[in-house]
Scaffold this active site. Structure first.
Site, PDB file in Angstrom:
ATOM      1  N   CYS A  19      14.942  -2.217 -23.228  1.00 35.44           N
ATOM      2  CA  CYS A  19      13.447  -2.512 -22.411  1.00 35.44           C
ATOM      3  C   CYS A  19      12.308  -3.240 -23.486  1.00 35.44           C
ATOM      4  O   CYS A  19      11.143  -3.428 -23.240  1.00 35.44           O
ATOM      5  CB  CYS A  19      13.218  -1.484 -22.414  1.00 35.44           C
ATOM      6  SG  CYS A  19      13.732   0.274 -22.183  1.00 35.44           S
ATOM      7  N   ASP A  20      12.427  -4.372 -24.019  1.00 30.81           N
ATOM      8  CA  ASP A  20      11.635  -5.676 -24.329  1.00 30.81           C
ATOM      9  C   ASP A  20      12.149  -6.226 -24.071  1.00 30.81           C
ATOM     10  O   ASP A  20      11.718  -6.978 -25.707  1.00 30.81           O
ATOM     11  CB  ASP A  20      11.239  -4.912 -25.986  1.00 30.81           C
ATOM     12  CG  ASP A  20       9.974  -5.204 -26.592  1.00 30.81           C
ATOM     13  OD1 ASP A  20       9.737  -6.318 -25.820  1.00 30.81           O
ATOM     14  OD2 ASP A  20       9.507  -5.445 -27.190  1.00 30.81           O
ATOM     15  N   ILE A  21      12.754  -6.940 -23.494  1.00 29.81           N
ATOM     16  CA  ILE A  21      13.382  -8.285 -23.588  1.00 29.81           C
ATOM     17  C   ILE A  21      12.507  -9.439 -23.594  1.00 29.81           C
ATOM     18  O   ILE A  21      11.045  -9.298 -22.786  1.00 29.81           O
ATOM     19  CB  ILE A  21      14.298  -8.342 -22.100  1.00 29.81           C
ATOM     20  CG1 ILE A  21      15.805  -7.749 -22.258  1.00 29.81           C
ATOM     21  CG2 ILE A  21      14.762 -10.389 -22.029  1.00 29.81           C
ATOM     22  CD1 ILE A  21      16.642  -7.493 -22.705  1.00 29.81           C
TER      23      ILE A  21
END
Length: 298
Positions: A19-21
């Site tokens: 969820c935070d690439i």
């Protein structure tokens, strides 16, 4: 890119969404630990499960879900409040790829979701990756077309990117010293030949100095097998240019002597080795070990 797909497939197989690439959340392993050139994914502070442990199936897609991620790397669906799924991690990898290819994203200056979305919808893989190998644009379009519960084709895209470098082993580690052809990730000219967008940055010269203090500044053998200057592994995803050591002849006066002299007046850590204790078990008084102050004990 193949290693990015490797690591996100492993994370997804464990039932987790990152969820935070983004570029800064990919790091290379330490040379000293024998993991140099191997990519790792870090910072799982926003991660969440995508498999419902009660049913063993993906959580149902919902709307009006709170935004989760980084503004410029998040997918359209995340911006619109859809439940995150594997597709959204893949889209973020695609945008990360574009940012690493081109240095920026068209919506990179936007400050709110309302500003990001119109620009995001106005672009396709072709416009984002214009002039680069077709596989980059195809991957962006594929990522944006994934359905909520669709399993990404990790292996297909690993092979597609590996085909850009014929003969490259699927398990090849990243080598920052490798300047060989073909140059993947640089634009093509009108003849379809790869070209660099600018001249190659020359390697910084190495100046051998015997003084230990100056070696700390110059970094000694700057291109060692351990990585960057002084053995530090450089951050290849950074937008900062590589540092260049200062030559002795470019130094104004004896600057090293001035800095050395100044260091003599910096407080050292407290010394607990002498001095009486007020009572048994109490630490001895701290000792200031330089002459900057007239106080010798506190």
């Amino acid at each position: 890119m193949s290693q990015m797909l490797d690591v996100i497939e492993h994370v997804h197989d464990k039932g987790i969404l990152h969820c935070d690439i983004k570029p800064r959340n990919f790091v290379f392993g330490s040379q000293s630990e024998g993991k140099g050139g191997r990519l790792h994914l870090v910072d799982f502070g926003l991660s969440r499960p995508w498999i419902d442990p009660k049913t063993g199936k993906p959580f149902p897609e919902e709307l009006n879900v709170s935004f989760r991620g980084t503004l410029h790397l998040a997918s359209r669906n995340v911006h619109l409040g859809h439940t995150p799924s594997r597709r959204d991690d893949i889209v973020s990898i695609a945008y990360t790829l574009v940012k690493l290819l081109t240095g920026t994203l068209p919506w990179g200056e936007a400050e709110t979701q309302d500003e990001v979305l119109p620009i995001l919808y106005a672009h396709t893989g072709s416009t984002l990756c214009q002039g680069y190998d077709d596989v980059f644009a195809q991957f962006v379009d594929y990522a944006c077309s994934l359905q909520y519960d669709e399993t990404p084709k990790y292996q297909h895209w690993r092979q597609a990117f590996l085909r850009l470098v014929p003969g490259l082993s699927p398990n090849a580690a990243f080598d920052p010293e490798d300047d060989s052809e073909p140059r993947v990730g640089v634009q093509k000219n009108e003849n379809g030949d790869h070209r660099l967008p600018c001249e190659d940055c020359p390697k910084a010269p190495v100046y051998f100095v015997s003084d230990p203090f100056q070696r700390c500044v110059y970094g000694g053998e700057s291109r060692s097998s351990k990585g960057g200057k002084g053995g530090f592994v450089p951050n290849w995803g950074s937008s900062w240019s590589c540092g260049t050591p200062i030559r002795p002849e470019d130094v104004f006066g004896d600057e090293f002597a001035v800095v050395k002299e100044s260091l003599e007046f910096i407080d050292a850590p407290p010394d607990y080795c002498d001095g009486p204790c007020a009572y048994e078990g109490m630490a001895p008084p701290e000792v200031i070990k330089n002459a900057q102050s007239d106080l010798h004990r506190i």
